[in-house]
Design a protein around this motif. Structure first.
Motif, PDB file in Angstrom:
ATOM      1  N   VAL A 152       0.829  -1.202   0.000  1.00  0.00           N
ATOM      2  CA  VAL A 152       0.000   0.000   0.000  1.00  0.00           C
ATOM      3  C   VAL A 152       0.864   1.253   0.000  1.00  0.00           C
ATOM      4  N   MET A 153       2.035   1.199   0.663  1.00  0.00           N
ATOM      5  CA  MET A 153       2.945   2.346   0.712  1.00  0.00           C
ATOM      6  C   MET A 153       3.663   2.593  -0.599  1.00  0.00           C
ATOM      7  N   PHE A 154       3.616   1.628  -1.506  1.00  0.00           N
ATOM      8  CA  PHE A 154       4.452   1.681  -2.705  1.00  0.00           C
ATOM      9  C   PHE A 154       4.253   2.962  -3.522  1.00  0.00           C
ATOM     10  N   GLY A 155       3.008   3.405  -3.632  1.00  0.00           N
ATOM     11  CA  GLY A 155       2.740   4.593  -4.450  1.00  0.00           C
ATOM     12  C   GLY A 155       2.872   5.904  -3.711  1.00  0.00           C
ATOM     13  N   LEU A 156       3.220   5.857  -2.434  1.00  0.00           N
ATOM     14  CA  LEU A 156       3.308   7.084  -1.626  1.00  0.00           C
ATOM     15  C   LEU A 156       4.754   7.570  -1.586  1.00  0.00           C
ATOM     16  N   THR A 157       5.275   7.910  -2.723  1.00  0.00           N
ATOM     17  CA  THR A 157       6.699   8.261  -2.833  1.00  0.00           C
ATOM     18  C   THR A 157       6.974   9.730  -2.544  1.00  0.00           C
ATOM     19  N   ASN A 158       5.935  10.542  -2.520  1.00  0.00           N
ATOM     20  CA  ASN A 158       6.156  11.980  -2.369  1.00  0.00           C
ATOM     21  C   ASN A 158       5.946  12.476  -0.942  1.00  0.00           C
ATOM     22  N   VAL A 159       5.829  11.552   0.002  1.00  0.00           N
ATOM     23  CA  VAL A 159       5.653  11.943   1.406  1.00  0.00           C
ATOM     24  C   VAL A 159       6.705  11.222   2.244  1.00  0.00           C
ATOM     25  N   PRO A 160       7.075  11.774   3.389  1.00  0.00           N
ATOM     26  CA  PRO A 160       8.043  11.095   4.265  1.00  0.00           C
ATOM     27  C   PRO A 160       7.562   9.704   4.641  1.00  0.00           C
ATOM     28  N   LYS A 161       8.514   8.824   4.922  1.00  0.00           N
ATOM     29  CA  LYS A 161       8.175   7.420   5.158  1.00  0.00           C
ATOM     30  C   LYS A 161       7.209   7.252   6.333  1.00  0.00           C
ATOM     31  N   ALA A 162       7.431   8.012   7.405  1.00  0.00           N
ATOM     32  CA  ALA A 162       6.553   7.881   8.569  1.00  0.00           C
ATOM     33  C   ALA A 162       5.127   8.296   8.215  1.00  0.00           C
ATOM     34  N   GLU A 163       4.989   9.361   7.426  1.00  0.00           N
ATOM     35  CA  GLU A 163       3.666   9.804   7.007  1.00  0.00           C
ATOM     36  C   GLU A 163       3.039   8.799   6.052  1.00  0.00           C
ATOM     37  N   ALA A 164       3.875   8.219   5.146  1.00  0.00           N
ATOM     38  CA  ALA A 164       3.382   7.213   4.209  1.00  0.00           C
ATOM     39  C   ALA A 164       2.848   5.995   4.957  1.00  0.00           C
ATOM     40  N   ARG A 165       3.550   5.602   6.017  1.00  0.00           N
ATOM     41  CA  ARG A 165       3.108   4.454   6.813  1.00  0.00           C
ATOM     42  C   ARG A 165       1.762   4.750   7.479  1.00  0.00           C
ATOM     43  N   LYS A 166       1.614   5.959   7.987  1.00  0.00           N
ATOM     44  CA  LYS A 166       0.365   6.351   8.633  1.00  0.00           C
ATOM     45  C   LYS A 166      -0.792   6.339   7.638  1.00  0.00           C
ATOM     46  N   ILE A 167      -0.549   6.871   6.445  1.00  0.00           N
ATOM     47  CA  ILE A 167      -1.583   6.909   5.403  1.00  0.00           C
ATOM     48  C   ILE A 167      -1.943   5.490   4.963  1.00  0.00           C
ATOM     49  N   ALA A 168      -0.917   4.625   4.800  1.00  0.00           N
ATOM     50  CA  ALA A 168      -1.160   3.258   4.353  1.00  0.00           C
ATOM     51  C   ALA A 168      -1.957   2.474   5.384  1.00  0.00           C
ATOM     52  N   LEU A 169      -1.640   2.647   6.666  1.00  0.00           N
ATOM     53  CA  LEU A 169      -2.384   1.958   7.720  1.00  0.00           C
ATOM     54  C   LEU A 169      -3.837   2.432   7.744  1.00  0.00           C
ATOM     55  N   ALA A 170      -4.037   3.724   7.515  1.00  0.00           N
ATOM     56  CA  ALA A 170      -5.406   4.253   7.476  1.00  0.00           C
ATOM     57  C   ALA A 170      -6.176   3.655   6.303  1.00  0.00           C
ATOM     58  N   ALA A 171      -5.493   3.489   5.154  1.00  0.00           N
ATOM     59  CA  ALA A 171      -6.150   2.899   3.982  1.00  0.00           C
ATOM     60  C   ALA A 171      -6.494   1.437   4.234  1.00  0.00           C
ATOM     61  N   LEU A 172      -5.580   0.698   4.878  1.00  0.00           N
ATOM     62  CA  LEU A 172      -5.858  -0.705   5.214  1.00  0.00           C
ATOM     63  C   LEU A 172      -6.996  -0.798   6.220  1.00  0.00           C
ATOM     64  N   SER A 173      -7.039   0.139   7.165  1.00  0.00           N
ATOM     65  CA  SER A 173      -8.133   0.151   8.138  1.00  0.00           C
ATOM     66  C   SER A 173      -9.463   0.405   7.449  1.00  0.00           C
ATOM     67  N   ARG A 174      -9.452   1.271   6.442  1.00  0.00           N
ATOM     68  CA  ARG A 174     -10.683   1.603   5.720  1.00  0.00           C
ATOM     69  C   ARG A 174     -11.266   0.390   5.020  1.00  0.00           C
ATOM     70  N   VAL A 175     -10.392  -0.540   4.576  1.00  0.00           N
ATOM     71  CA  VAL A 175     -10.884  -1.750   3.900  1.00  0.00           C
ATOM     72  C   VAL A 175     -10.956  -2.936   4.861  1.00  0.00           C
ATOM     73  N   GLY A 176     -10.761  -2.679   6.178  1.00  0.00           N
ATOM     74  CA  GLY A 176     -10.917  -3.723   7.183  1.00  0.00           C
ATOM     75  C   GLY A 176      -9.759  -4.679   7.303  1.00  0.00           C
ATOM     76  N   LEU A 177      -8.534  -4.253   6.906  1.00  0.00           N
ATOM     77  CA  LEU A 177      -7.391  -5.173   6.917  1.00  0.00           C
ATOM     78  C   LEU A 177      -6.199  -4.616   7.682  1.00  0.00           C
ATOM     79  N   GLU A 178      -6.428  -3.700   8.597  1.00  0.00           N
ATOM     80  CA  GLU A 178      -5.308  -3.135   9.352  1.00  0.00           C
ATOM     81  C   GLU A 178      -4.559  -4.224  10.116  1.00  0.00           C
ATOM     82  N   GLY A 179      -5.278  -5.238  10.583  1.00  0.00           N
ATOM     83  CA  GLY A 179      -4.641  -6.314  11.324  1.00  0.00           C
ATOM     84  C   GLY A 179      -3.787  -7.239  10.483  1.00  0.00           C
ATOM     85  N   TYR A 180      -3.832  -7.090   9.151  1.00  0.00           N
ATOM     86  CA  TYR A 180      -3.043  -7.940   8.259  1.00  0.00           C
ATOM     87  C   TYR A 180      -1.909  -7.158   7.599  1.00  0.00           C
ATOM     88  N   ALA A 181      -1.539  -6.019   8.195  1.00  0.00           N
ATOM     89  CA  ALA A 181      -0.560  -5.135   7.569  1.00  0.00           C
ATOM     90  C   ALA A 181       0.786  -5.820   7.344  1.00  0.00           C
TER      91      ALA A 181
END
Length: 344
Positions: A92-121
């Motif tokens: 999920v983080m792969f396409g988030l190249t224009n933001v700092p890594k910590a911010e990319a991780r936060k955004i990716a976890l939020a996206a996984l949570s939105r689809v109900g898969l945060e626990g499978y990160a």
């Protein structure tokens, strides 16, 4: 817009507008040009002629061409295209190249949570079911918050039972993100369930664009009508009183008297009466129980082929029974008679 591959035309004189936040389904048989049109919108292909505008800004035209990464477009492919050596979070983080890594991780976890898969990160794609992999791909597509999301046959790899669930979940997420979405599909039911609008294509041309109700109840031709339901197609002749057919005179006007027409009757639009004198004479050839309905085949005087009928399941109709055959005008469509081009 036009597009061709080495002189072989794939999109012909097509113009289409999609409203912000709208879900549009591009519908048609394989090879009709719908995937090409999506690739042009994404910037993966460049049209031969014409222009592509996003929010009123030209992104592809005679003197302008923006690459995909500058269009604010998210892509989701038929095979999900997940990297097997990366965990789901990294995918999920792969396409988030224009933001700092910590911010990319936060955004990716939020996206996984939105689809109900945060626990499978931290799991890998191979450990997930097909439906879960589809949701990871969706999370990757929405993580950069694209204004437009393009999905190419995203549910075709799922079995029917799972497909219904994942489609509903995906549609809910699309509504939540308010992204404009184009979904390529060859499944009319899927298009009707998901699309605010449907664009039906055939051999590179746009046949009809409208709501599911428009395309089902007011198709522009036999091709469009047949795409959304099974039809009994019979020949008719227009008269001043309606349309004469082997099933009787039908109450349809607006055609030049004496002109040939195509009469298309949906299976549920044929009414069978146990009293043979009520309607045109027919005889039941076969009956198959399929749950909520019975599928009945009926030979009718004056027709070369039997008509196919859907009646409520558990009917008392039997093979060999003589019946009267009538029609319900609500499920009858009449079109000028034209020679249909063959599908490739």
């Amino acid at each position: 817009m036009w597009h061709d591959y080495s002189g072989n035309e794939s999109v012909h004189d097509l113009s289409l507008e999609i409203a912000p936040g709208e879900v549009l389904c591009l519908l048609g048989h394989s090879g009709c040009g719908k995937t090409t049109l999506m690739r042009i919108a994404a910037g993966v292909e460049r049209q031969t002629r014409g222009r592509v505008l996003i929010n009123g800004r030209e992104v592809a035209g005679p003197d302008q061409f923006l690459p995909p990464e500058r269009r604010g477009v998210g892509l989701m492919f038929q095979d999900y295209a997940l990297f097997p050596h990366m965990c789901n979070l990294d995918n999920v983080m792969f396409g988030l190249t224009n933001v700092p890594k910590a911010e990319a991780r936060k955004i990716a976890l939020a996206a996984l949570s939105r689809v109900g898969l945060e626990g499978y990160a931290q799991d890998f794609p191979h450990a997930l079911s097909g439906g879960e992999q589809q949701r990871v791909a969706l999370a990757r597509a929405i993580a950069p918050r694209p204004g437009i999301l393009l999905m190419d046959e995203p549910f075709s790899g799922l079995d029917r039972r799972l497909r219904d669930t994942v489609r509903d979940e995906t549609l809910a997420i699309l509504r939540e993100t308010r992204a404009t979405c184009i979904i390529v599909t060859h499944d009319p039911e899927e298009a009707m369930r998901m699309g605010d609008k449907i664009a039906l294509m055939r051999q590179g041309r746009l046949i009809q664009h409208g709501t599911a109700d428009d395309l089902y109840n007011a198709p522009v031709d036999v091709f469009a009508a047949r795409f959304f339901s099974e039809l009994n197609q019979i020949a008719g002749i227009a008269t001043s009183n309606g349309v004469d057919t082997p099933l009787g005179t039908l109450p349809f006007n607006g055609f030049v008297p004496g002109s040939p027409v195509d009469v298309c009757i949906r299976p549920q639009g044929i009414v069978l009466n146990k009293a043979p004198m009520c309607g045109v004479a027919g005889r039941i050839l076969s009956k198959r129980f399929v749950g909520e309905v019975d599928l009945v085949s009926v030979a009718v005087d004056g027709l070369d082929r039997p008509v196919h009928v859907r009646v409520r399941g558990g009917s008392n109709l039997e093979e060999g029974m003589d019946v009267g055959v009538q029609t319900d005008p609500k499920n009858v469509l009449v079109f000028p008679c034209v020679v249909e081009p063959s599908e490739t």
